[in-house]
Design a protein around this motif. Structure first.
Motif, PDB file in Angstrom:
ATOM      1  N   ARG A 209       0.766  -1.403   0.015  1.00 17.86           N
ATOM      2  CA  ARG A 209       0.115  -0.037   0.006  1.00 17.86           C
ATOM      3  C   ARG A 209       0.752   1.119  -0.018  1.00 17.86           C
ATOM      4  N   THR A 210       1.895   1.239   0.545  1.00 18.39           N
ATOM      5  CA  THR A 210       2.874   2.213   0.890  1.00 18.39           C
ATOM      6  C   THR A 210       3.352   2.535  -0.587  1.00 18.39           C
ATOM      7  N   LYS A 211       3.762   1.704  -1.286  1.00 16.08           N
ATOM      8  CA  LYS A 211       4.689   1.839  -2.637  1.00 16.08           C
ATOM      9  C   LYS A 211       3.661   1.960  -3.787  1.00 16.08           C
ATOM     10  N   GLN A 212       2.437   1.429  -3.818  1.00  9.86           N
ATOM     11  CA  GLN A 212       1.516   1.456  -4.867  1.00  9.86           C
ATOM     12  C   GLN A 212       0.243   2.288  -4.458  1.00  9.86           C
ATOM     13  N   ARG A 213       0.403   3.419  -5.119  1.00 12.43           N
ATOM     14  CA  ARG A 213      -0.883   4.145  -4.930  1.00 12.43           C
ATOM     15  C   ARG A 213      -1.698   4.141  -6.089  1.00 12.43           C
ATOM     16  N   THR A 214      -2.937   3.911  -6.340  1.00 17.60           N
ATOM     17  CA  THR A 214      -3.482   3.562  -7.482  1.00 17.60           C
ATOM     18  C   THR A 214      -4.431   4.823  -7.915  1.00 17.60           C
ATOM     19  N   GLU A 215      -4.435   5.902  -7.254  1.00 20.06           N
ATOM     20  CA  GLU A 215      -5.480   6.882  -7.259  1.00 20.06           C
ATOM     21  C   GLU A 215      -5.028   7.680  -8.358  1.00 20.06           C
ATOM     22  N   GLY A 216      -5.882   8.254  -9.214  1.00 22.91           N
ATOM     23  CA  GLY A 216      -5.659   8.803 -10.359  1.00 22.91           C
ATOM     24  C   GLY A 216      -5.214   8.018 -11.612  1.00 22.91           C
ATOM     25  N   ILE A 217      -5.087   6.814 -11.615  1.00 27.09           N
ATOM     26  CA  ILE A 217      -4.423   6.133 -12.676  1.00 27.09           C
ATOM     27  C   ILE A 217      -5.673   5.842 -13.491  1.00 27.09           C
ATOM     28  N   ASP A 218      -5.678   6.286 -14.932  1.00 24.49           N
ATOM     29  CA  ASP A 218      -6.581   6.277 -15.881  1.00 24.49           C
ATOM     30  C   ASP A 218      -6.979   4.788 -15.922  1.00 24.49           C
ATOM     31  N   VAL A 219      -8.329   4.213 -16.252  1.00 22.81           N
ATOM     32  CA  VAL A 219      -8.667   3.000 -16.346  1.00 22.81           C
ATOM     33  C   VAL A 219      -9.450   2.923 -17.769  1.00 22.81           C
ATOM     34  N   ASP A 220      -8.660   2.059 -18.357  1.00 22.12           N
ATOM     35  CA  ASP A 220      -9.406   1.745 -19.729  1.00 22.12           C
ATOM     36  C   ASP A 220     -10.605   0.821 -19.533  1.00 22.12           C
ATOM     37  N   THR A 221     -11.918   1.156 -19.770  1.00 24.17           N
ATOM     38  CA  THR A 221     -12.879   0.306 -19.551  1.00 24.17           C
ATOM     39  C   THR A 221     -13.159  -0.917 -20.512  1.00 24.17           C
ATOM     40  N   LYS A 222     -12.649  -0.692 -21.631  1.00 22.60           N
ATOM     41  CA  LYS A 222     -12.574  -1.947 -22.417  1.00 22.60           C
ATOM     42  C   LYS A 222     -11.618  -3.136 -22.065  1.00 22.60           C
ATOM     43  N   ARG A 223     -10.333  -2.436 -21.607  1.00 20.24           N
ATOM     44  CA  ARG A 223      -9.483  -3.388 -21.147  1.00 20.24           C
ATOM     45  C   ARG A 223     -10.047  -4.355 -19.816  1.00 20.24           C
ATOM     46  N   VAL A 224     -10.524  -3.357 -18.914  1.00 24.92           N
ATOM     47  CA  VAL A 224     -11.331  -3.891 -17.699  1.00 24.92           C
ATOM     48  C   VAL A 224     -12.357  -5.076 -18.135  1.00 24.92           C
ATOM     49  N   ASP A 225     -13.123  -4.625 -19.067  1.00 25.67           N
ATOM     50  CA  ASP A 225     -14.102  -5.451 -19.482  1.00 25.67           C
ATOM     51  C   ASP A 225     -13.764  -6.987 -20.357  1.00 25.67           C
ATOM     52  N   THR A 226     -12.517  -6.725 -20.966  1.00 25.26           N
ATOM     53  CA  THR A 226     -12.104  -7.664 -21.613  1.00 25.26           C
ATOM     54  C   THR A 226     -11.277  -8.955 -20.473  1.00 25.26           C
ATOM     55  N   LEU A 227     -10.469  -8.366 -19.694  1.00 30.71           N
ATOM     56  CA  LEU A 227      -9.717  -9.061 -18.707  1.00 30.71           C
ATOM     57  C   LEU A 227     -10.738  -9.739 -17.691  1.00 30.71           C
ATOM     58  N   VAL A 228     -11.583  -8.898 -17.076  1.00 30.93           N
ATOM     59  CA  VAL A 228     -12.794  -9.480 -16.222  1.00 30.93           C
ATOM     60  C   VAL A 228     -13.409 -10.595 -16.774  1.00 30.93           C
ATOM     61  N   THR A 229     -14.055 -10.310 -17.951  1.00 29.76           N
ATOM     62  CA  THR A 229     -14.907 -10.951 -18.419  1.00 29.76           C
ATOM     63  C   THR A 229     -14.414 -12.581 -19.003  1.00 29.76           C
ATOM     64  N   GLU A 230     -12.912 -12.572 -19.355  1.00 27.86           N
ATOM     65  CA  GLU A 230     -12.074 -13.801 -19.575  1.00 27.86           C
ATOM     66  C   GLU A 230     -11.951 -14.506 -18.117  1.00 27.86           C
ATOM     67  N   LEU A 231     -11.383 -13.687 -17.140  1.00 28.68           N
ATOM     68  CA  LEU A 231     -11.336 -14.465 -15.945  1.00 28.68           C
ATOM     69  C   LEU A 231     -12.716 -15.165 -15.461  1.00 28.68           C
ATOM     70  N   LEU A 232     -13.815 -14.429 -15.593  1.00 27.82           N
ATOM     71  CA  LEU A 232     -14.966 -15.109 -15.082  1.00 27.82           C
ATOM     72  C   LEU A 232     -15.445 -16.313 -15.801  1.00 27.82           C
ATOM     73  N   THR A 233     -15.105 -15.981 -17.271  1.00 31.11           N
ATOM     74  CA  THR A 233     -15.564 -17.047 -18.041  1.00 31.11           C
ATOM     75  C   THR A 233     -14.858 -18.357 -17.799  1.00 31.11           C
ATOM     76  N   GLY A 234     -13.454 -18.029 -17.511  1.00 31.75           N
ATOM     77  CA  GLY A 234     -12.581 -19.337 -16.832  1.00 31.75           C
ATOM     78  C   GLY A 234     -13.009 -19.892 -15.821  1.00 31.75           C
TER      79      GLY A 234
END
Length: 284
Positions: free
Chosen positions: A23-48
């Motif tokens: 948590r100290t070294k990795q702050r994710t606030e402000g990081i842009d999220v590509d919704t298409k990328r999230v959709d692809t990865l999470v969908t494939e993970l759940l499908t698996g």
């Protein structure tokens, strides 16, 4: 190593420390999220996961055990351990598939930034009478074209002879066996330390319960952790192992690569062993 250290170096304690370091070294606030990328990865993970459930006819009892275990992983603070042991080696492989120069491998959960800066020839911070075979680890940092990289930083950390890391087990000095060595004008460095021991990842928490249930072992081979960097070049994160060492061939974290195995010989001064290993950095 005292009985107190052995008793208190638990999954809960080391898991909490690893979680806080992440948590100290990795702050994710402000990081842009590509919704298409999230959709692809999470969908494939759940499908698996859906496919596994269907193929193996997972029962409600097994599903409830899984749900309970996932909840407990978080309560134990062991998500960094779980992800670093069983997933990080594939992320590292993909991230560095086009890198030239030295081979990298996983960082693992026990990295702590800002270790003490040390000169090109240095002894890592250690306790008086630190147990373990003395080791001289030396080499040179160059670019892929062979140019020496003056002032390159060789950050090193490793377990002690009992398999414990400072800041993740009690009774160890804060920076024990951790340091950032600054190479000389020709990129050379000489690091005096002791050889680490193989160690078990914590087995009294959720990850340990998974290992026991699956009939796996919990061991990592002895290794040195390193991050090597200099401006204008890609930082390399790696681990170096010892030829003939226990579990080099069946590392639970699947992080060993042939290029990362050291073969130390007797030290020229007659005290312990020594080995030379050069780092080659790709341009940024």
């Amino acid at each position: 190593m005292t009985d107190t250290t052995i008793e208190q170096a638990t999954a809960a304690a080391s898991g909490a420390a690893a979680t806080e370091q992440f948590r100290t070294k990795q702050r994710t606030e402000g990081i842009d999220v590509d919704t298409k990328r999230v959709d692809t990865l999470v969908t494939e993970l759940l499908t698996g996961a859906h496919d596994i459930i269907r193929r193996h006819k997972v029962t409600y009892a097994e599903y409830d055990v899984l749900k309970s275990w996932l909840i407990q992983v978080g309560e134990d603070g062991e998500w960094p351990l779980f992800l670093d042991v069983w997933l990080e080696h594939v992320v590292e492989e993909v991230a560095n598939e086009n890198r030239e120069g030295s081979k990298g491998t996983i960082e693992g959960p026990y990295y702590v930034p800002d270790s003490p800066s040390l000169p090109a020839e240095a002894t890592l911070p250690m306790r008086d009478g630190e147990e373990g075979t003395p080791l001289l680890f030396q080499g040179q940092v160059t670019g892929v074209d062979g140019t020496p990289l003056a002032g390159a930083e060789v950050e090193i950390w490793h377990a002690d002879s009992d398999g414990f890391y400072s800041q993740f087990a009690p009774d160890l000095p804060q920076w024990n066996l951790r340091g950032t060595v600054v190479a000389d004008d020709t990129g050379h460095f000489w690091i005096h330390t002791v050889e680490p021991a193989p160690y078990q990842i914590p087995t009294d928490g959720s990850c340990g319960r998974l290992i026991a249930a699956a009939g796996w072992h919990a061991w990592r081979p002895a290794h040195l952790h390193l991050k090597v960097s200099t401006p204008g070049h890609q930082l390399i994160t790696t681990q170096l192992y010892f030829q003939g060492g226990e579990h080099v061939g069946d590392d639970i974290a699947s992080a060993v690569k042939p290029e990362l195995i050291l073969n130390p010989g007797p030290a020229t001064n007659g005290n312990g062993r020594e080995v030379t290993y050069d780092f080659v950095l790709d341009k940024a």
